[in-house]
Design a protein around this motif. Structure first.
Motif, PDB file in Angstrom:
ATOM      1  N   THR A 239       0.849  -1.198   0.000  1.00 57.31           N
ATOM      2  CA  THR A 239       0.000   0.000   0.000  1.00 57.31           C
ATOM      3  C   THR A 239       0.883   1.246   0.000  1.00 57.31           C
ATOM      4  O   THR A 239       1.881   1.319   0.703  1.00 57.31           O
ATOM      5  N   ARG A 240       0.471   2.254  -0.772  1.00 57.75           N
ATOM      6  CA  ARG A 240       1.312   3.432  -0.985  1.00 57.75           C
ATOM      7  C   ARG A 240       0.982   4.613  -0.071  1.00 57.75           C
ATOM      8  O   ARG A 240       1.874   5.324   0.366  1.00 57.75           O
ATOM      9  N   ILE A 241      -0.309   4.847   0.207  1.00 60.19           N
ATOM     10  CA  ILE A 241      -0.687   6.074   0.923  1.00 60.19           C
ATOM     11  C   ILE A 241      -1.271   5.788   2.297  1.00 60.19           C
ATOM     12  O   ILE A 241      -0.813   6.348   3.294  1.00 60.19           O
ATOM     13  N   ALA A 242      -2.292   4.925   2.380  1.00 62.78           N
ATOM     14  CA  ALA A 242      -2.991   4.753   3.660  1.00 62.78           C
ATOM     15  C   ALA A 242      -3.431   3.308   3.875  1.00 62.78           C
ATOM     16  O   ALA A 242      -4.146   2.744   3.040  1.00 62.78           O
ATOM     17  N   CYS A 243      -3.012   2.730   4.995  1.00 62.05           N
ATOM     18  CA  CYS A 243      -3.516   1.440   5.454  1.00 62.05           C
ATOM     19  C   CYS A 243      -4.584   1.735   6.505  1.00 62.05           C
ATOM     20  O   CYS A 243      -4.274   2.163   7.623  1.00 62.05           O
ATOM     21  N   VAL A 244      -5.828   1.541   6.150  1.00 65.69           N
ATOM     22  CA  VAL A 244      -6.948   1.883   7.026  1.00 65.69           C
ATOM     23  C   VAL A 244      -7.322   0.651   7.848  1.00 65.69           C
ATOM     24  O   VAL A 244      -7.473  -0.445   7.297  1.00 65.69           O
ATOM     25  N   TYR A 245      -7.468   0.818   9.165  1.00 64.18           N
ATOM     26  CA  TYR A 245      -7.768  -0.322  10.025  1.00 64.18           C
ATOM     27  C   TYR A 245      -8.840   0.053  11.036  1.00 64.18           C
ATOM     28  O   TYR A 245      -9.107   1.238  11.291  1.00 64.18           O
ATOM     29  N   ASN A 246      -9.448  -0.963  11.628  1.00 63.69           N
ATOM     30  CA  ASN A 246     -10.534  -0.800  12.582  1.00 63.69           C
ATOM     31  C   ASN A 246      -9.973  -0.800  14.000  1.00 63.69           C
ATOM     32  O   ASN A 246      -9.491  -1.834  14.473  1.00 63.69           O
ATOM     33  N   LYS A 247     -10.017   0.335  14.661  1.00 61.28           N
ATOM     34  CA  LYS A 247      -9.464   0.423  16.016  1.00 61.28           C
ATOM     35  C   LYS A 247     -10.207  -0.474  16.995  1.00 61.28           C
ATOM     36  O   LYS A 247      -9.650  -0.841  18.043  1.00 61.28           O
ATOM     37  N   ALA A 248     -11.435  -0.840  16.662  1.00 57.27           N
ATOM     38  CA  ALA A 248     -12.220  -1.715  17.535  1.00 57.27           C
ATOM     39  C   ALA A 248     -11.924  -3.192  17.278  1.00 57.27           C
ATOM     40  O   ALA A 248     -12.484  -4.054  17.962  1.00 57.27           O
ATOM     41  N   ASP A 249     -11.081  -3.482  16.308  1.00 56.33           N
ATOM     42  CA  ASP A 249     -10.739  -4.868  15.978  1.00 56.33           C
ATOM     43  C   ASP A 249      -9.215  -4.990  15.952  1.00 56.33           C
ATOM     44  O   ASP A 249      -8.556  -4.642  14.978  1.00 56.33           O
ATOM     45  N   ARG A 253      -5.396  -4.026  13.275  1.00 59.34           N
ATOM     46  CA  ARG A 253      -4.220  -3.196  13.595  1.00 59.34           C
ATOM     47  C   ARG A 253      -2.940  -4.009  13.481  1.00 59.34           C
ATOM     48  O   ARG A 253      -1.926  -3.529  12.939  1.00 59.34           O
ATOM     49  N   LEU A 254      -2.974  -5.233  13.958  1.00 58.10           N
ATOM     50  CA  LEU A 254      -1.789  -6.080  13.874  1.00 58.10           C
ATOM     51  C   LEU A 254      -1.425  -6.371  12.424  1.00 58.10           C
ATOM     52  O   LEU A 254      -0.246  -6.442  12.076  1.00 58.10           O
ATOM     53  N   MET A 255      -2.422  -6.542  11.567  1.00 60.52           N
ATOM     54  CA  MET A 255      -2.144  -6.743  10.149  1.00 60.52           C
ATOM     55  C   MET A 255      -1.356  -5.577   9.572  1.00 60.52           C
ATOM     56  O   MET A 255      -0.395  -5.764   8.814  1.00 60.52           O
ATOM     57  N   VAL A 256      -1.772  -4.365   9.929  1.00 57.65           N
ATOM     58  CA  VAL A 256      -1.092  -3.172   9.420  1.00 57.65           C
ATOM     59  C   VAL A 256       0.335  -3.107   9.947  1.00 57.65           C
ATOM     60  O   VAL A 256       1.279  -2.791   9.203  1.00 57.65           O
ATOM     61  N   GLU A 257       0.518  -3.412  11.214  1.00 55.80           N
ATOM     62  CA  GLU A 257       1.855  -3.364  11.805  1.00 55.80           C
ATOM     63  C   GLU A 257       2.802  -4.344  11.120  1.00 55.80           C
ATOM     64  O   GLU A 257       3.997  -4.080  10.993  1.00 55.80           O
ATOM     65  N   GLU A 258       2.265  -5.485  10.673  1.00 60.10           N
ATOM     66  CA  GLU A 258       3.102  -6.515  10.068  1.00 60.10           C
ATOM     67  C   GLU A 258       3.250  -6.356   8.560  1.00 60.10           C
ATOM     68  O   GLU A 258       4.070  -7.045   7.937  1.00 60.10           O
ATOM     69  N   ALA A 259       2.484  -5.454   7.957  1.00 60.33           N
ATOM     70  CA  ALA A 259       2.441  -5.361   6.498  1.00 60.33           C
ATOM     71  C   ALA A 259       3.724  -4.774   5.928  1.00 60.33           C
ATOM     72  O   ALA A 259       4.350  -3.894   6.512  1.00 60.33           O
ATOM     73  N   ASP A 260       4.077  -5.261   4.750  1.00 60.46           N
ATOM     74  CA  ASP A 260       5.199  -4.729   3.984  1.00 60.46           C
ATOM     75  C   ASP A 260       4.635  -3.694   3.018  1.00 60.46           C
ATOM     76  O   ASP A 260       4.070  -4.036   1.981  1.00 60.46           O
ATOM     77  N   VAL A 261       4.756  -2.419   3.372  1.00 65.27           N
ATOM     78  CA  VAL A 261       4.122  -1.346   2.604  1.00 65.27           C
ATOM     79  C   VAL A 261       5.179  -0.465   1.949  1.00 65.27           C
ATOM     80  O   VAL A 261       6.377  -0.578   2.234  1.00 65.27           O
ATOM     81  N   VAL A 262       4.727   0.416   1.068  1.00 66.16           N
ATOM     82  CA  VAL A 262       5.615   1.385   0.448  1.00 66.16           C
ATOM     83  C   VAL A 262       6.002   2.432   1.488  1.00 66.16           C
ATOM     84  O   VAL A 262       5.167   2.881   2.277  1.00 66.16           O
ATOM     85  N   GLU A 263       7.270   2.809   1.505  1.00 65.72           N
ATOM     86  CA  GLU A 263       7.734   3.780   2.489  1.00 65.72           C
ATOM     87  C   GLU A 263       6.894   5.052   2.411  1.00 65.72           C
ATOM     88  O   GLU A 263       6.634   5.581   1.334  1.00 65.72           O
ATOM     89  N   GLY A 264       6.451   5.510   3.570  1.00 68.44           N
ATOM     90  CA  GLY A 264       5.637   6.714   3.640  1.00 68.44           C
ATOM     91  C   GLY A 264       4.163   6.444   3.821  1.00 68.44           C
ATOM     92  O   GLY A 264       3.394   7.365   4.129  1.00 68.44           O
ATOM     93  N   ALA A 265       3.728   5.194   3.628  1.00 69.14           N
ATOM     94  CA  ALA A 265       2.319   4.858   3.841  1.00 69.14           C
ATOM     95  C   ALA A 265       1.968   5.044   5.309  1.00 69.14           C
ATOM     96  O   ALA A 265       2.743   4.704   6.203  1.00 69.14           O
ATOM     97  N   ARG A 266       0.776   5.580   5.559  1.00 64.86           N
ATOM     98  CA  ARG A 266       0.343   5.876   6.931  1.00 64.86           C
ATOM     99  C   ARG A 266      -0.685   4.856   7.410  1.00 64.86           C
ATOM    100  O   ARG A 266      -1.445   4.310   6.612  1.00 64.86           O
ATOM    101  N   ALA A 267      -0.724   4.629   8.710  1.00 66.85           N
ATOM    102  CA  ALA A 267      -1.769   3.825   9.343  1.00 66.85           C
ATOM    103  C   ALA A 267      -2.880   4.772   9.784  1.00 66.85           C
ATOM    104  O   ALA A 267      -2.635   5.702  10.561  1.00 66.85           O
ATOM    105  N   ILE A 268      -4.086   4.543   9.289  1.00 67.69           N
ATOM    106  CA  ILE A 268      -5.225   5.400   9.584  1.00 67.69           C
ATOM    107  C   ILE A 268      -6.298   4.561  10.278  1.00 67.69           C
ATOM    108  O   ILE A 268      -6.819   3.603   9.698  1.00 67.69           O
ATOM    109  N   GLY A 269      -6.626   4.911  11.504  1.00 67.43           N
ATOM    110  CA  GLY A 269      -7.606   4.150  12.266  1.00 67.43           C
ATOM    111  C   GLY A 269      -8.997   4.750  12.189  1.00 67.43           C
ATOM    112  O   GLY A 269      -9.164   5.938  11.915  1.00 67.43           O
TER     113      GLY A 269
END
Length: 513
Positions: A239-249, A253-269
């Motif tokens: 993912t290049r810009i935003a990895c969107v995740y559910n803060k209630a699940d 969030r763990l998926m996003v933390e473990e993901a291999d993303v493009v540098e600069g991509a943000r985690a958005i809850g």
């Protein structure tokens, strides 16, 4: 040599001519793959257990050969064809004989999404670039979120479309001569499993992606919950810009933390609470964005209000979550808040998703046939506590006891349908023993819903809700969840048209537990 050739096939305009491709399955997805490859000039062999009259007629017209027969073993025709790549429809599970043979033989194995990404430059935007992709997955809410995001993008003035698992193959959109600015791609766990196999020169790299939630589902296909979870997690890859995740699940969030993303991509809850500086959420009844603005530490942008959403029938908690996820995706590619508000003002839910089909004699009849797993049914029951609950079907190896323990005791009654009723009966006996339980034992598709509605009408009183939220697949008795919902709606309307004629008496007593 094959590996080198496949590495070069990263454009519609690459040299696909003569590439030997075996296509497994001839559903809507399989035909879109075969049709695309034929247009590219590949040598295509489709293998299918059955073919509709339309597809059987069209394949020779487009120059594609087809083999029809049992796929329980590897057909001799496939061995003789010696494919350079195999592209499978999503229904082919990892343990299928042909999938195992393909991997064992070292033949590259793709899904339709991999092919679509490679040829996405057939039609480009005004700036010369292919359409951006936004990826959506999750156990529940995928289709609603995908449709919402596409609607928001269109309201922004962009040419956008909801595609993928939602029903329109992504390859059909890729080949649309008018082109798109953004594609919102709904992906099933099956499609994501195939995507996770890829390590080619140009992997799928979405602008933004989301896994909405995670709960037991499709365990019979994946073999385990961990395998299902791992497949879902591939949505965030590259993912290049935003990895969107559910803060209630927490799982998302763990998926996003473990993901291999493009540098600069943000985690958005996102969740239904007050948002942090990189989140979307709700403050005093206002749906806000604190992620995509310069002054996000001290300010927020209003997107809509819960009052406005309630007027549209969109204020149920799980729907608000879908709205937040869709808004995060489109904000990542520049959609303005006003467009989000305007899109939601005219948005309507799909049929069979929390659809009120009738209100008569004070009873509200709700069709949520699309609630095909416990997680989805949990959301439905949360929106309608105290409902007369119609539940059952094919449970797909999923344990329903947790759902019945948490939501069962608050229901007014339960009406059980489908082949897996015994598991439901046992769960009610254990976790909700005071709730009246009725069973519809008939396997006659034409009779099931008439009997269900008759029983429900005998239990429901003025002010009650009768809720079809099966928590199970439909294929034991119906052709699809839509067929199940249509038959429920028709039975409700038929009974209302007949009035109170034919009221039952002893039949309304709880069935055998």
């Amino acid at each position: 040599m094959t590996s080198e050739r496949l590495s070069s096939l990263t454009s519609w305009y690459a040299e696909w001519t003569g590439l030997r491709v075996a296509v497994l399955g001839l559903s809507v997805t399989g035909f879109s793959v075969a049709d695309t490859l034929a247009e590219l000039g590949a040598d295509v062999l489709v293998l299918t257990e059955s073919a509709s009259e339309e597809y059987a007629r069209l394949l020779p017209v487009i120059g594609v050969r087809a083999w029809t027969g049992s796929l329980d073993t590897v057909p001799e025709e496939l061995l003789a064809f010696a494919p350079e790549v195999v592209i499978a429809s999503p229904g082919f599970a990892p343990d299928h004989a042909i999938i195992r043979w393909t991997q064992g033989a070292g033949i590259p194995l793709w899904g339709d999404v991999e092919l679509a990404w490679r040829v996405r430059d057939k039609v480009t935007r005004a700036d010369g670039a292919p359409a951006d992709w936004l990826l959506v997955t999750g156990t529940n809410g995928k289709t609603t979120t995908t449709r919402m995001a596409a609607t928001m993008l269109v309201a922004s003035g962009l040419r956008a479309a909801p595609v993928g698992n939602i029903g329109t193959p992504v390859l059909d959109a890729i080949r649309d001569p008018a082109g798109f600015d953004v594609l919102v791609v709904e992906l099933s766990s099956h499609q994501l499993w195939y995507l996770g196999l890829q390590d080619g020169p140009e992997p799928v790299s979405p602008a933004a992606s989301v896994c909405l939630n995670l709960a037991d589902d499709h365990l019979e296909w994946h073999g385990s919950f961990q395998a299902y979870r791992d497949a879902k997690a591939h949505v965030y890859d590259n993912t290049r810009i935003a990895c969107v995740y559910n803060k209630a699940d927490e799982a998302t969030r763990l998926m996003v933390e473990e993901a291999d993303v493009v540098e600069g991509a943000r985690a958005i809850g996102f969740d239904l609470g007050v948002p942090g500086p990189s989140d979307l959420g709700v403050v005093d009844g206002i749906v806000v964005d604190r992620a995509f603005l310069d002054d996000r530490r001290t300010s927020a942008l209003e997107l809509t209000t819960l009052v406005d959403l309630d007027a549209q029938g969109l204020a149920a908690p799980h729907l608000v979550s879908n709205i937040l996820a869709a808004a995060a995706l489109v904000r990542a590619v520049g959609a303005p808040p006003a467009a989000i508000r305007d899109a939601l003002a005219g948005f309507t839910l799909d049929p069979h998703r929390m659809e009120v089909v009738a209100i008569a004699d004070g009873v509200t009849w709700v069709d949520d046939s699309k609630a095909t797993n416990p997680h989805a049914a949990h959301s439905s029951l949360a929106a309608y506590p105290g409902a007369v609950w119609i539940v059952g079907g094919l449970l797909k190896g999923v344990d329903v006891s947790g759902l019945i323990a948490t939501r069962g005791p608050s229901t007014k009654a339960a009406i059980l349908i489908g082949t897996d009723r015994s598991a439901l009966t046992a769960a009610f006996e254990r976790h909700a023993p005071t709730v009246p339980v009725f069973e519809v034992a008939s396997d006659d598709t034409e009779e099931v819903m008439a009997r269900v509605v008759e029983l429900a009408a005998g239990v429901a009183a003025d002010g009650d809700v009768v809720l079809l939220a099966p928590a199970a697949a439909s294929f034991d008795q119906f052709s699809s969840y839509a067929d199940r919902g249509r038959r429920f709606s028709a039975a409700v309307k038929d009974r209302i048209a007949r009035g109170t004629e034919g009221e039952h008496d002893a039949d309304a007593a709880p069935g055998d537990r």
